[in-house]
Write a protein that holds these residues in place. Structure first.
Motif, PDB file in Angstrom:
ATOM      1  N   LYS A  95      23.617  14.919 -23.298  1.00  0.00           N
ATOM      2  CA  LYS A  95      23.185  14.824 -24.694  1.00  0.00           C
ATOM      3  C   LYS A  95      24.390  14.549 -25.592  1.00  0.00           C
ATOM      4  O   LYS A  95      24.727  15.333 -26.483  1.00  0.00           O
ATOM      5  CB  LYS A  95      22.463  16.104 -25.108  1.00  0.00           C
ATOM      6  N   HIS A  96      25.001  13.409 -25.345  1.00  0.00           N
ATOM      7  CA  HIS A  96      26.184  12.992 -26.100  1.00  0.00           C
ATOM      8  C   HIS A  96      25.765  12.168 -27.310  1.00  0.00           C
ATOM      9  O   HIS A  96      24.904  11.287 -27.202  1.00  0.00           O
ATOM     10  CB  HIS A  96      27.100  12.174 -25.187  1.00  0.00           C
ATOM     11  N   ALA A  97      26.361  12.445 -28.467  1.00  0.00           N
ATOM     12  CA  ALA A  97      26.110  11.668 -29.681  1.00  0.00           C
ATOM     13  C   ALA A  97      27.150  10.564 -29.781  1.00  0.00           C
ATOM     14  O   ALA A  97      28.357  10.830 -29.728  1.00  0.00           O
ATOM     15  CB  ALA A  97      26.173  12.568 -30.913  1.00  0.00           C
ATOM     16  N   GLN A  98      26.701   9.326 -29.919  1.00  0.00           N
ATOM     17  CA  GLN A  98      27.622   8.197 -29.958  1.00  0.00           C
ATOM     18  C   GLN A  98      28.636   8.351 -31.087  1.00  0.00           C
ATOM     19  O   GLN A  98      28.307   8.741 -32.197  1.00  0.00           O
ATOM     20  CB  GLN A  98      26.851   6.891 -30.115  1.00  0.00           C
ATOM     21  N   GLY A  99      29.890   8.033 -30.766  1.00  0.00           N
ATOM     22  CA  GLY A  99      30.968   8.125 -31.740  1.00  0.00           C
ATOM     23  C   GLY A  99      31.621   9.490 -31.814  1.00  0.00           C
ATOM     24  O   GLY A  99      32.654   9.650 -32.458  1.00  0.00           O
ATOM     25  N   GLU A 100      31.044  10.475 -31.152  1.00  0.00           N
ATOM     26  CA  GLU A 100      31.550  11.844 -31.220  1.00  0.00           C
ATOM     27  C   GLU A 100      32.189  12.263 -29.897  1.00  0.00           C
ATOM     28  O   GLU A 100      31.885  11.717 -28.836  1.00  0.00           O
ATOM     29  CB  GLU A 100      30.406  12.820 -31.534  1.00  0.00           C
ATOM     30  N   VAL A 101      33.076  13.251 -29.972  1.00  0.00           N
ATOM     31  CA  VAL A 101      33.566  13.960 -28.792  1.00  0.00           C
ATOM     32  C   VAL A 101      33.041  15.384 -28.890  1.00  0.00           C
ATOM     33  O   VAL A 101      33.329  16.092 -29.862  1.00  0.00           O
ATOM     34  CB  VAL A 101      35.105  13.970 -28.718  1.00  0.00           C
ATOM     35  N   GLU A 102      32.237  15.785 -27.916  1.00  0.00           N
ATOM     36  CA  GLU A 102      31.682  17.135 -27.919  1.00  0.00           C
ATOM     37  C   GLU A 102      32.729  18.101 -27.351  1.00  0.00           C
ATOM     38  O   GLU A 102      32.874  18.227 -26.136  1.00  0.00           O
ATOM     39  CB  GLU A 102      30.387  17.193 -27.094  1.00  0.00           C
ATOM     40  N   TRP A 103      33.460  18.750 -28.252  1.00  0.00           N
ATOM     41  CA  TRP A 103      34.512  19.669 -27.838  1.00  0.00           C
ATOM     42  C   TRP A 103      33.931  21.028 -27.472  1.00  0.00           C
ATOM     43  O   TRP A 103      33.006  21.519 -28.118  1.00  0.00           O
ATOM     44  CB  TRP A 103      35.533  19.857 -28.961  1.00  0.00           C
ATOM     45  N   ALA A 104      34.496  21.631 -26.455  1.00  0.00           N
ATOM     46  CA  ALA A 104      34.099  22.985 -26.075  1.00  0.00           C
ATOM     47  C   ALA A 104      34.592  23.977 -27.122  1.00  0.00           C
ATOM     48  O   ALA A 104      35.667  23.802 -27.701  1.00  0.00           O
ATOM     49  CB  ALA A 104      34.686  23.333 -24.708  1.00  0.00           C
ATOM     50  N   SER A 105      33.804  25.006 -27.379  1.00  0.00           N
ATOM     51  CA  SER A 105      34.239  26.040 -28.322  1.00  0.00           C
ATOM     52  C   SER A 105      35.331  26.908 -27.709  1.00  0.00           C
ATOM     53  O   SER A 105      36.208  27.413 -28.411  1.00  0.00           O
ATOM     54  CB  SER A 105      33.050  26.903 -28.753  1.00  0.00           C
ATOM     55  N   THR A 106      35.278  27.068 -26.389  1.00  0.00           N
ATOM     56  CA  THR A 106      36.334  27.767 -25.657  1.00  0.00           C
ATOM     57  C   THR A 106      36.651  26.974 -24.395  1.00  0.00           C
ATOM     58  O   THR A 106      35.764  26.353 -23.798  1.00  0.00           O
ATOM     59  CB  THR A 106      35.916  29.197 -25.264  1.00  0.00           C
ATOM     60  N   ALA A 107      37.914  26.985 -24.004  1.00  0.00           N
ATOM     61  CA  ALA A 107      38.337  26.220 -22.826  1.00  0.00           C
ATOM     62  C   ALA A 107      37.844  26.894 -21.543  1.00  0.00           C
ATOM     63  O   ALA A 107      37.747  28.117 -21.482  1.00  0.00           O
ATOM     64  CB  ALA A 107      39.861  26.125 -22.812  1.00  0.00           C
ATOM     65  N   PRO A 108      37.517  26.102 -20.506  1.00  0.00           N
ATOM     66  CA  PRO A 108      37.563  24.636 -20.458  1.00  0.00           C
ATOM     67  C   PRO A 108      36.255  23.964 -20.856  1.00  0.00           C
ATOM     68  O   PRO A 108      36.182  22.747 -20.895  1.00  0.00           O
ATOM     69  CB  PRO A 108      37.866  24.379 -18.986  1.00  0.00           C
ATOM     70  N   GLY A 109      35.199  24.746 -21.132  1.00  0.00           N
ATOM     71  CA  GLY A 109      33.937  24.177 -21.555  1.00  0.00           C
ATOM     72  C   GLY A 109      32.926  24.043 -20.436  1.00  0.00           C
ATOM     73  O   GLY A 109      33.177  24.404 -19.281  1.00  0.00           O
ATOM     74  N   SER A 110      31.760  23.500 -20.792  1.00  0.00           N
ATOM     75  CA  SER A 110      30.661  23.316 -19.847  1.00  0.00           C
ATOM     76  C   SER A 110      30.295  21.842 -19.774  1.00  0.00           C
ATOM     77  O   SER A 110      30.168  21.173 -20.807  1.00  0.00           O
ATOM     78  CB  SER A 110      29.440  24.127 -20.298  1.00  0.00           C
ATOM     79  N   SER A 111      30.091  21.328 -18.567  1.00  0.00           N
ATOM     80  CA  SER A 111      29.734  19.916 -18.407  1.00  0.00           C
ATOM     81  C   SER A 111      28.346  19.612 -18.954  1.00  0.00           C
ATOM     82  O   SER A 111      28.004  18.449 -19.161  1.00  0.00           O
ATOM     83  CB  SER A 111      29.809  19.520 -16.930  1.00  0.00           C
ATOM     84  N   LYS A 112      27.559  20.640 -19.215  1.00  0.00           N
ATOM     85  CA  LYS A 112      26.219  20.430 -19.766  1.00  0.00           C
ATOM     86  C   LYS A 112      26.267  20.073 -21.247  1.00  0.00           C
ATOM     87  O   LYS A 112      25.445  19.294 -21.738  1.00  0.00           O
ATOM     88  CB  LYS A 112      25.363  21.684 -19.568  1.00  0.00           C
ATOM     89  N   THR A 113      27.260  20.604 -21.954  1.00  0.00           N
ATOM     90  CA  THR A 113      27.300  20.425 -23.409  1.00  0.00           C
ATOM     91  C   THR A 113      28.594  19.806 -23.927  1.00  0.00           C
ATOM     92  O   THR A 113      28.638  19.357 -25.083  1.00  0.00           O
ATOM     93  CB  THR A 113      27.125  21.782 -24.106  1.00  0.00           C
ATOM     94  N   ASP A 114      29.640  19.754 -23.104  1.00  0.00           N
ATOM     95  CA  ASP A 114      30.967  19.382 -23.602  1.00  0.00           C
ATOM     96  C   ASP A 114      31.616  18.287 -22.758  1.00  0.00           C
ATOM     97  O   ASP A 114      31.249  18.064 -21.603  1.00  0.00           O
ATOM     98  CB  ASP A 114      31.904  20.606 -23.574  1.00  0.00           C
TER      99      ASP A 114
END
Length: 394
Positions: A95-114
């Motif tokens: 669920k990626h929004a074009q033009g955006e980078v979905e950054w994780a709120s905490t490292a290293p993040g989740s492949s489902k959302t980040d």
């Protein structure tokens, strides 16, 4: 009373320091707006669980940055020689929004959302880099064995440059092998002078990287530079021209200079050395780019190429100008609009590869104003795109 030369020099230095300080504050307010904490440490640690809906992109890296021993960081903003290399697999969420980078709120993040890293390895030397590149090229069918080289701009941490490039590759559906050239930016708005010097110091290394790419099994090499990355890119190409040119120069595909942070008079001087290129290159600009406005201030009021007001003059130098002024930026500075261009890249490529032709008889002013990429006329032209304009010279 006559001022001593020491006093004059001191006053000049004080004025320069004040200008840099004010300019840095302006840039900080622009570039930091809407941003949370920066991904300095830990965001590149490979994740264990991979969401089946995510998409993987393998990026190769050539860099003048120093390796960082902190887990999940890989490289920092300090300079290092010689060139270093890496291979990194980046995962883009479903669920990626074009033009955006979905950054994780905490490292290293989740492949489902980040955006996350699946795998990361240093490469020993340029021989290993070229071998890895050729293996990636061989996995593609003939006619598709291209390289896509990206050079980032000022105030960019390693993770930011990596994930931004992955976003562009993903949104543009770029078929080539992605290669990131990342120079030693400290990723701090107050380090404009340091970053400028780092970019300048990286010229020889970028030239070497370009030569390696052209000497590889690539059929075509496309280059995208952003912001201050344009300075090191144009300088590297200038050095190549002065040294006698580039073997296999026919491999050069598209050269795109996005929001270039280059003094416009310096650029004109560089172009006089080049001469008008055989293939047109692209300048992506936006006249409301506030970051380049701050750079203009730091440079003493000299115009930056990426905020140029005379598109026709740039077109006369051999450029196709992509004017994104009417595109609503996703960041408050309007400096990152080039990343949004990736979303329409497949349609734009189809237009450019088809050449510039006379408009279809059904094309009318209403269709052009609505942003149809098919409403094209002969050079010199103004093409109204969706919703950007293309301006080309003869």
């Amino acid at each position: 009373m006559r001022l001593s030369s020491r006093a004059v020099r001191g006053g000049g230095l004080a004025a320069l320091a004040k200008r840099v300080c004010i300019g840095s504050v302006v840039m900080a307010s622009l570039l930091a707006a809407g941003c949370g904490s920066r991904p300095e440490e830990g965001f590149l640690a490979p994740v264990a669980e991979i969401d089946p809906g995510s998409t993987a992109h393998t990026l190769l890296v050539a860099t003048t940055r120093k390796r960082d021993d902190r887990p999940g960081t890989l490289f920092n903003g300090e300079r290092s020689t010689p060139l270093d290399f890496a291979k990194i697999v980046v995962s883009v969420p479903e669920k990626h929004a074009q033009g955006e980078v979905e950054w994780a709120s905490t490292a290293p993040g989740s492949s489902k959302t980040d955006f996350v890293v699946r795998q990361a390895n240093y490469l020993d030397d340029e021989k290993a880099f070229v071998s890895t590149l050729n293996a990636q090229l061989a996995a593609r069918p003939k006619g598709k064995r291209n390289v896509f080289l990206f050079i980032h701009g000022y105030n960019t941490m390693f993770a930011e440059g990596l994930y931004r490039f992955a976003q562009v590759v993903h949104d543009a559906q770029a078929p080539g092998v992605p290669v990131l050239f990342t120079w030693a930016s400290r990723g701090q708005v107050t380090q404009y002078v340091y970053d400028t010097n780092s970019a300048t110091a990286a010229r020889d290394d970028l030239e070497r990287t370009i030569r390696l790419l052209f000497a590889s099994n690539a059929e075509q090499v496309n280059i995208l530079a952003h912001s201050m990355g344009n300075w090191v890119t144009v300088e590297a190409l200038r050095q190549i021209r002065i040294s006698g040119g580039l073997p296999h120069v026919s491999k050069l595909g598209r050269l795109v200079l996005a929001a270039p942070d280059i003094d416009i008079d310096v650029f004109k001087s560089q172009m006089r050395r080049f001469g008008k290129p055989a293939k047109p290159f692209f300048i992506v600009l936006s006249k409301d780019d506030k970051a380049l406005g701050a750079s203009n201030f730091l440079a003493g009021g000299t115009s930056r190429l990426g905020a140029a007001s005379d598109s026709d003059e740039l077109a006369a130098l051999g450029a196709i100008v992509v004017d994104m002024t009417d595109v609503k930026g996703l960041d408050s500075s309007n400096h990152g609009k080039f990343a949004q261009l990736a979303a329409v890249a497949p349609r734009l490529n189809a237009v450019l590869e088809g050449g510039f032709t006379t408009p279809r008889s059904s094309a009318n002013a209403e269709e052009i104003a609505s942003g149809s990429l098919e409403a094209i006329v002969k050079l010199p032209i103004t093409i109204i795109g969706a919703p950007f304009r293309l301006i080309a010279g003869r």
